[in-house]
Design a protein around this motif. Structure first.
Motif, mmCIF file in Angstrom:
data_model
loop_
_atom_site.group_PDB
_atom_site.id
_atom_site.type_symbol
_atom_site.label_atom_id
_atom_site.label_comp_id
_atom_site.label_asym_id
_atom_site.label_seq_id
_atom_site.Cartn_x
_atom_site.Cartn_y
_atom_site.Cartn_z
ATOM 1 N N UNK A 58 -27.618 -20.596 -19.490
ATOM 2 C CA UNK A 58 -26.463 -19.740 -19.751
ATOM 3 C C UNK A 58 -25.677 -19.496 -18.474
ATOM 4 N N UNK A 59 -24.351 -19.374 -18.617
ATOM 5 C CA UNK A 59 -23.454 -19.103 -17.503
ATOM 6 C C UNK A 59 -22.463 -18.031 -17.948
ATOM 7 N N UNK A 60 -22.177 -17.066 -17.074
ATOM 8 C CA UNK A 60 -21.154 -16.069 -17.363
ATOM 9 C C UNK A 60 -19.793 -16.689 -17.089
ATOM 10 N N UNK A 61 -18.889 -16.594 -18.059
ATOM 11 C CA UNK A 61 -17.540 -17.134 -17.886
ATOM 12 C C UNK A 61 -16.503 -16.112 -18.311
ATOM 13 N N UNK A 62 -15.313 -16.295 -17.759
ATOM 14 C CA UNK A 62 -14.160 -15.516 -18.210
ATOM 15 C C UNK A 62 -13.229 -16.526 -18.840
ATOM 16 N N UNK A 63 -12.828 -16.298 -20.072
ATOM 17 C CA UNK A 63 -11.974 -17.240 -20.774
ATOM 18 C C UNK A 63 -10.552 -16.695 -20.801
ATOM 19 N N UNK A 64 -9.637 -17.433 -20.167
ATOM 20 C CA UNK A 64 -8.212 -17.116 -20.127
ATOM 21 C C UNK A 64 -7.952 -15.670 -19.710
ATOM 22 N N UNK A 65 -8.624 -15.234 -18.654
ATOM 23 C CA UNK A 65 -8.457 -13.899 -18.060
ATOM 24 C C UNK A 65 -8.738 -12.764 -19.040
ATOM 25 N N UNK A 66 -9.593 -13.029 -20.018
ATOM 26 C CA UNK A 66 -9.990 -11.985 -20.960
ATOM 27 C C UNK A 66 -11.409 -11.558 -20.662
ATOM 28 N N UNK A 67 -12.156 -11.245 -21.693
ATOM 29 C CA UNK A 67 -13.527 -10.766 -21.529
ATOM 30 C C UNK A 67 -14.438 -11.825 -20.929
ATOM 31 N N UNK A 68 -15.583 -11.336 -20.453
ATOM 32 C CA UNK A 68 -16.633 -12.235 -19.966
ATOM 33 C C UNK A 68 -17.546 -12.604 -21.128
ATOM 34 N N UNK A 69 -17.969 -13.848 -21.143
ATOM 35 C CA UNK A 69 -18.854 -14.353 -22.183
ATOM 36 C C UNK A 69 -19.999 -15.113 -21.532
ATOM 37 N N UNK A 70 -21.103 -15.209 -22.238
ATOM 38 C CA UNK A 70 -22.186 -16.092 -21.815
ATOM 39 C C UNK A 70 -21.979 -17.411 -22.576
ATOM 40 N N UNK A 71 -21.923 -18.504 -21.824
ATOM 41 C CA UNK A 71 -21.660 -19.820 -22.397
ATOM 42 C C UNK A 71 -22.825 -20.735 -22.024
ATOM 43 N N UNK A 72 -23.140 -21.658 -22.904
ATOM 44 C CA UNK A 72 -24.221 -22.601 -22.634
ATOM 45 C C UNK A 72 -23.867 -23.466 -21.423
ATOM 46 N N UNK A 73 -24.811 -23.587 -20.487
ATOM 47 C CA UNK A 73 -24.566 -24.288 -19.223
ATOM 48 C C UNK A 73 -24.208 -25.754 -19.436
ATOM 49 N N UNK A 74 -24.799 -26.413 -20.432
ATOM 50 C CA UNK A 74 -24.461 -27.824 -20.642
ATOM 51 C C UNK A 74 -23.021 -27.998 -21.114
ATOM 52 N N UNK A 75 -22.477 -26.990 -21.791
ATOM 53 C CA UNK A 75 -21.059 -27.049 -22.191
ATOM 54 C C UNK A 75 -20.157 -26.911 -20.965
ATOM 55 N N UNK A 76 -20.555 -26.032 -20.039
ATOM 56 C CA UNK A 76 -19.781 -25.862 -18.809
ATOM 57 C C UNK A 76 -19.836 -27.148 -17.984
ATOM 58 N N UNK A 77 -21.012 -27.770 -17.888
ATOM 59 C CA UNK A 77 -21.156 -29.034 -17.154
ATOM 60 C C UNK A 77 -20.248 -30.101 -17.761
ATOM 61 N N UNK A 78 -20.200 -30.160 -19.080
ATOM 62 C CA UNK A 78 -19.342 -31.119 -19.767
ATOM 63 C C UNK A 78 -17.882 -30.856 -19.425
ATOM 64 N N UNK A 79 -17.474 -29.590 -19.480
ATOM 65 C CA UNK A 79 -16.076 -29.226 -19.185
ATOM 66 C C UNK A 79 -15.713 -29.534 -17.738
ATOM 67 N N UNK A 80 -16.604 -29.226 -16.806
ATOM 68 C CA UNK A 80 -16.324 -29.494 -15.393
ATOM 69 C C UNK A 80 -16.228 -30.996 -15.120
ATOM 70 N N UNK A 81 -17.044 -31.784 -15.784
ATOM 71 C CA UNK A 81 -17.061 -33.224 -15.502
ATOM 72 C C UNK A 81 -15.978 -33.989 -16.262
ATOM 73 N N UNK A 82 -15.601 -33.517 -17.452
ATOM 74 C CA UNK A 82 -14.641 -34.266 -18.267
ATOM 75 C C UNK A 82 -13.260 -33.601 -18.312
ATOM 76 N N UNK A 83 -13.201 -32.312 -17.941
ATOM 77 C CA UNK A 83 -11.916 -31.618 -17.942
ATOM 78 C C UNK A 83 -11.528 -30.992 -19.263
#
Length: 146
Positions: A58-83
């Motif tokens: 899990x990773x804490x993220x802020x989506x579009x300057x709104x609330x903070x959410x816990x997001x699955x780390x593999x989804x974040x890795x996918x987003x960082x690597x593929x855009x």
């Protein structure tokens, strides 16, 4: 596609200069450890609870300057690597079957039905009907002595 800004705690600090800015990617990837046997890159940060002790990262993220959410780390890795992140109904799936793996080439887009078919083929999914029948039989046995 929504923009994702990672909020990872405690950036590195210099003794006299205060916080040293680091990129989101460097703060994310420094929380991974390589496993040479499998080739996986294992998330060493927060984890989801799971009965078997092998939950997703899990990773804490802020989506579009709104609330903070816990997001699955593999989804974040996918987003960082593929855009980008896959849009529903597509999900980010693991080729390696390791929930804590965040290695980009072990991740791919796929549907939930594809994920279930893969799990059944690899013997890591118990079909619902069999589980239900087992529970029914156990319940009947426990009531026989009443």
């Amino acid at each position: 596609m929504e923009r994702i800004d990672l909020i990872l705690d405690s950036p590195q600090r210099e003794a006299t200069d205060g916080p040293v800015p680091r990129s989101v990617a460097s703060r994310f990837w420094c929380r991974a450890e390589a496993v040479t046997e499998s080739g996986c890159l294992i998330w060493m940060g927060a984890q989801q609870g799971h009965p078997k002790g092998d939950g997703y990262g899990l990773v804490a993220v802020r989506i579009a300057k709104r609330k903070h959410y816990m997001v699955l780390a593999h989804r974040v890795a996918f987003a960082l690597s593929r855009g980008y992140l896959p849009t529903p109904p597509l999900k980010v799936l693991h080729k390696c079957d390791v929930r804590l793996c965040i290695r980009p080439d072990h991740l791919y887009e796929g549907s939930q039905s594809e994920n279930i078919r893969q799990a059944v083929a690899r013997g890591r999914h118990v079909c619902g009907y069999g589980v239900h029948q087992t529970r029914v039989a156990a319940a009947r046995r426990s009531k026989e002595g009443c």
